[in-house]
Design a protein around this motif. Structure first.
Motif, PDB file in Angstrom:
ATOM      1  N   ILE A   9      45.960  42.488  56.945  1.00 12.50           N
ATOM      2  CA  ILE A   9      45.875  43.763  57.589  1.00 12.50           C
ATOM      3  C   ILE A   9      43.859  43.970  57.827  1.00 12.50           C
ATOM      4  O   ILE A   9      43.744  44.517  58.656  1.00 12.50           O
ATOM      5  CB  ILE A   9      46.482  45.274  56.783  1.00 12.50           C
ATOM      6  N   SER A  10      43.512  43.927  56.577  1.00 13.07           N
ATOM      7  CA  SER A  10      42.043  44.084  56.467  1.00 13.07           C
ATOM      8  C   SER A  10      41.553  43.211  57.371  1.00 13.07           C
ATOM      9  O   SER A  10      40.105  43.394  58.222  1.00 13.07           O
ATOM     10  CB  SER A  10      41.538  44.082  55.151  1.00 13.07           C
ATOM     11  N   LEU A  11      41.821  42.355  57.028  1.00 12.34           N
ATOM     12  CA  LEU A  11      41.347  40.562  58.171  1.00 12.34           C
ATOM     13  C   LEU A  11      41.251  40.773  59.664  1.00 12.34           C
ATOM     14  O   LEU A  11      40.367  41.148  60.119  1.00 12.34           O
ATOM     15  CB  LEU A  11      42.012  40.125  57.130  1.00 12.34           C
ATOM     16  N   VAL A  12      42.128  41.362  59.857  1.00 16.37           N
ATOM     17  CA  VAL A  12      42.352  42.020  60.693  1.00 16.37           C
ATOM     18  C   VAL A  12      42.555  43.087  61.689  1.00 16.37           C
ATOM     19  O   VAL A  12      41.429  42.391  62.901  1.00 16.37           O
ATOM     20  CB  VAL A  12      44.645  41.708  61.158  1.00 16.37           C
ATOM     21  N   ILE A  13      41.746  43.726  60.435  1.00 18.89           N
ATOM     22  CA  ILE A  13      41.041  44.816  61.226  1.00 18.89           C
ATOM     23  C   ILE A  13      39.396  44.633  61.480  1.00 18.89           C
ATOM     24  O   ILE A  13      38.913  44.626  62.380  1.00 18.89           O
ATOM     25  CB  ILE A  13      41.022  46.072  60.975  1.00 18.89           C
ATOM     26  N   PHE A  14      39.660  44.476  60.299  1.00 17.57           N
ATOM     27  CA  PHE A  14      37.521  43.090  60.695  1.00 17.57           C
ATOM     28  C   PHE A  14      37.808  43.012  61.172  1.00 17.57           C
ATOM     29  O   PHE A  14      36.270  42.715  62.366  1.00 17.57           O
ATOM     30  CB  PHE A  14      38.024  42.309  59.352  1.00 17.57           C
ATOM     31  N   LEU A  15      39.040  41.476  61.737  1.00 15.49           N
ATOM     32  CA  LEU A  15      38.097  40.461  63.462  1.00 15.49           C
ATOM     33  C   LEU A  15      38.641  41.251  65.072  1.00 15.49           C
ATOM     34  O   LEU A  15      37.656  41.296  65.635  1.00 15.49           O
ATOM     35  CB  LEU A  15      39.576  39.617  62.567  1.00 15.49           C
ATOM     36  N   ALA A  16      39.325  41.997  64.520  1.00 11.73           N
ATOM     37  CA  ALA A  16      39.509  43.806  65.643  1.00 11.73           C
ATOM     38  C   ALA A  16      37.679  44.043  65.456  1.00 11.73           C
ATOM     39  O   ALA A  16      37.783  44.048  67.024  1.00 11.73           O
ATOM     40  CB  ALA A  16      41.100  44.649  65.364  1.00 11.73           C
ATOM     41  N   ILE A  17      37.461  44.720  65.003  1.00 11.67           N
ATOM     42  CA  ILE A  17      36.151  45.512  64.466  1.00 11.67           C
ATOM     43  C   ILE A  17      34.570  44.058  65.411  1.00 11.67           C
ATOM     44  O   ILE A  17      34.315  44.561  66.084  1.00 11.67           O
ATOM     45  CB  ILE A  17      35.219  45.685  63.633  1.00 11.67           C
ATOM     46  N   VAL A  18      34.803  43.127  64.377  1.00 10.62           N
ATOM     47  CA  VAL A  18      33.876  42.144  65.313  1.00 10.62           C
ATOM     48  C   VAL A  18      34.246  41.861  66.456  1.00 10.62           C
ATOM     49  O   VAL A  18      33.683  41.044  67.137  1.00 10.62           O
ATOM     50  CB  VAL A  18      34.119  40.836  64.435  1.00 10.62           C
ATOM     51  N   TRP A  19      35.801  41.653  67.151  1.00  9.56           N
ATOM     52  CA  TRP A  19      35.691  41.109  68.767  1.00  9.56           C
ATOM     53  C   TRP A  19      35.486  42.338  69.726  1.00  9.56           C
ATOM     54  O   TRP A  19      34.679  42.567  70.778  1.00  9.56           O
ATOM     55  CB  TRP A  19      37.190  41.154  68.419  1.00  9.56           C
ATOM     56  N   TYR A  20      36.218  44.190  68.843  1.00  7.12           N
ATOM     57  CA  TYR A  20      35.417  44.971  69.597  1.00  7.12           C
ATOM     58  C   TYR A  20      34.030  45.499  70.221  1.00  7.12           C
ATOM     59  O   TYR A  20      33.498  45.503  70.875  1.00  7.12           O
ATOM     60  CB  TYR A  20      36.199  45.796  69.351  1.00  7.12           C
ATOM     61  N   LEU A  21      33.154  45.165  68.944  1.00  8.09           N
ATOM     62  CA  LEU A  21      31.289  44.722  68.559  1.00  8.09           C
ATOM     63  C   LEU A  21      31.263  43.935  69.294  1.00  8.09           C
ATOM     64  O   LEU A  21      29.646  43.896  69.511  1.00  8.09           O
ATOM     65  CB  LEU A  21      31.189  45.285  67.548  1.00  8.09           C
ATOM     66  N   PRO A  24      30.699  37.929  68.233  1.00  8.01           N
ATOM     67  CA  PRO A  24      29.876  36.197  68.515  1.00  8.01           C
ATOM     68  C   PRO A  24      29.110  36.514  69.876  1.00  8.01           C
ATOM     69  O   PRO A  24      28.698  35.143  69.863  1.00  8.01           O
ATOM     70  CB  PRO A  24      31.967  36.259  69.253  1.00  8.01           C
ATOM     71  N   SER A  25      29.645  37.452  70.401  1.00 12.10           N
ATOM     72  CA  SER A  25      28.401  36.917  72.201  1.00 12.10           C
ATOM     73  C   SER A  25      27.126  37.071  71.794  1.00 12.10           C
ATOM     74  O   SER A  25      25.894  36.891  71.997  1.00 12.10           O
ATOM     75  CB  SER A  25      28.937  37.772  73.044  1.00 12.10           C
ATOM     76  N   LYS A  26      26.922  37.938  70.482  1.00 11.28           N
ATOM     77  CA  LYS A  26      25.439  38.679  70.569  1.00 11.28           C
ATOM     78  C   LYS A  26      25.400  37.579  68.879  1.00 11.28           C
ATOM     79  O   LYS A  26      23.478  37.229  69.520  1.00 11.28           O
ATOM     80  CB  LYS A  26      25.435  39.767  69.487  1.00 11.28           C
ATOM     81  N   MET A  27      26.083  37.174  68.765  1.00 11.41           N
ATOM     82  CA  MET A  27      25.271  35.810  67.691  1.00 11.41           C
ATOM     83  C   MET A  27      25.216  34.736  68.663  1.00 11.41           C
ATOM     84  O   MET A  27      24.086  34.081  68.127  1.00 11.41           O
ATOM     85  CB  MET A  27      26.481  35.257  67.330  1.00 11.41           C
ATOM     86  N   SER A  28      25.703  34.392  69.804  1.00 12.21           N
ATOM     87  CA  SER A  28      25.705  33.658  70.792  1.00 12.21           C
ATOM     88  C   SER A  28      24.562  33.672  71.429  1.00 12.21           C
ATOM     89  O   SER A  28      23.643  32.305  71.693  1.00 12.21           O
ATOM     90  CB  SER A  28      26.588  32.863  72.087  1.00 12.21           C
ATOM     91  N   LYS A  29      24.351  34.380  71.670  1.00 10.58           N
ATOM     92  CA  LYS A  29      22.798  35.372  72.653  1.00 10.58           C
ATOM     93  C   LYS A  29      21.986  35.004  71.672  1.00 10.58           C
ATOM     94  O   LYS A  29      21.152  34.462  71.719  1.00 10.58           O
ATOM     95  CB  LYS A  29      22.532  36.020  73.020  1.00 10.58           C
TER      96      LYS A  29
END
Length: 159
Positions: A9-21, A24-29
């Motif tokens: 659950i913590s992993l899913v929430i962490f991935l959702a927060i990362v995706w919500y913020l 990945p696009s910021k990192m690629s940018k």
């Protein structure tokens, strides 16, 4: 519900927060920006390298020109020194010639003075001898005065 469930659950929430913020696009940018910055730095480095090559070529050309100019200056100085030496020799020769001519003139003048002095001495001796001889022959009155005047006139004219 064990610890594995809560970790999931913590992993899913962490991935959702990362995706919500949008991490990945910021990192690629960020990675794209960094790659562009690196490309710009590489291009600047190439330009600086080309500029350095041009400056090196310019400095080498200037160095060759300076070396040639230095050789020309040395050659000109040698020519000037040789001319000065020739001029000094010429002046020295002229000075020696003038001094020799002056010495010859003085010697000639001294010879003329000596000849004139010898001539004057010879005239004085001849006049004195003539006066003595004439005086011994004519020891009379009036003719002695005439003879003395003649002798002094001869002496005056010969000297």
């Amino acid at each position: 519900m064990d610890n594995t469930f809560w970790a999931f659950i913590s992993l899913v929430i962490f991935l959702a927060i990362v995706w919500y913020l949008k991490v990945p696009s910021k990192m690629s940018k960020s990675l794209d920006d960094r790659a562009a910055r690196i490309r710009n730095e590489i291009e600047e480095a190439r330009e600086l390298k080309e500029e350095a090559k041009q400056q090196l070529a310019e400095y080498q050309r200037r160095r060759r020109e300076a070396e040639q100019e230095a050789k020309d200056i040395v050659a000109a100085a040698k020519r000037e020194a040789e001319q000065m030496l020739q001029e000094a020799r010429r002046k020295n020769d002229e000075y020696v010639e003038r001094r020799t001519a002056m010495a010859e003139t003085k010697i000639g003048q001294a010879e003329q003075d000596a000849v004139a002095e010898v001539r004057a001495s010879a005239v004085n001796l001849a006049v004195a001898a003539s006066a003595r001889i004439i005086a011994e022959r004519n020891s009379g009155g009036a003719s002695g005065q005439f003879i003395d005047q003649s002798i002094s006139e001869v002496r005056r004219r010969l000297n």
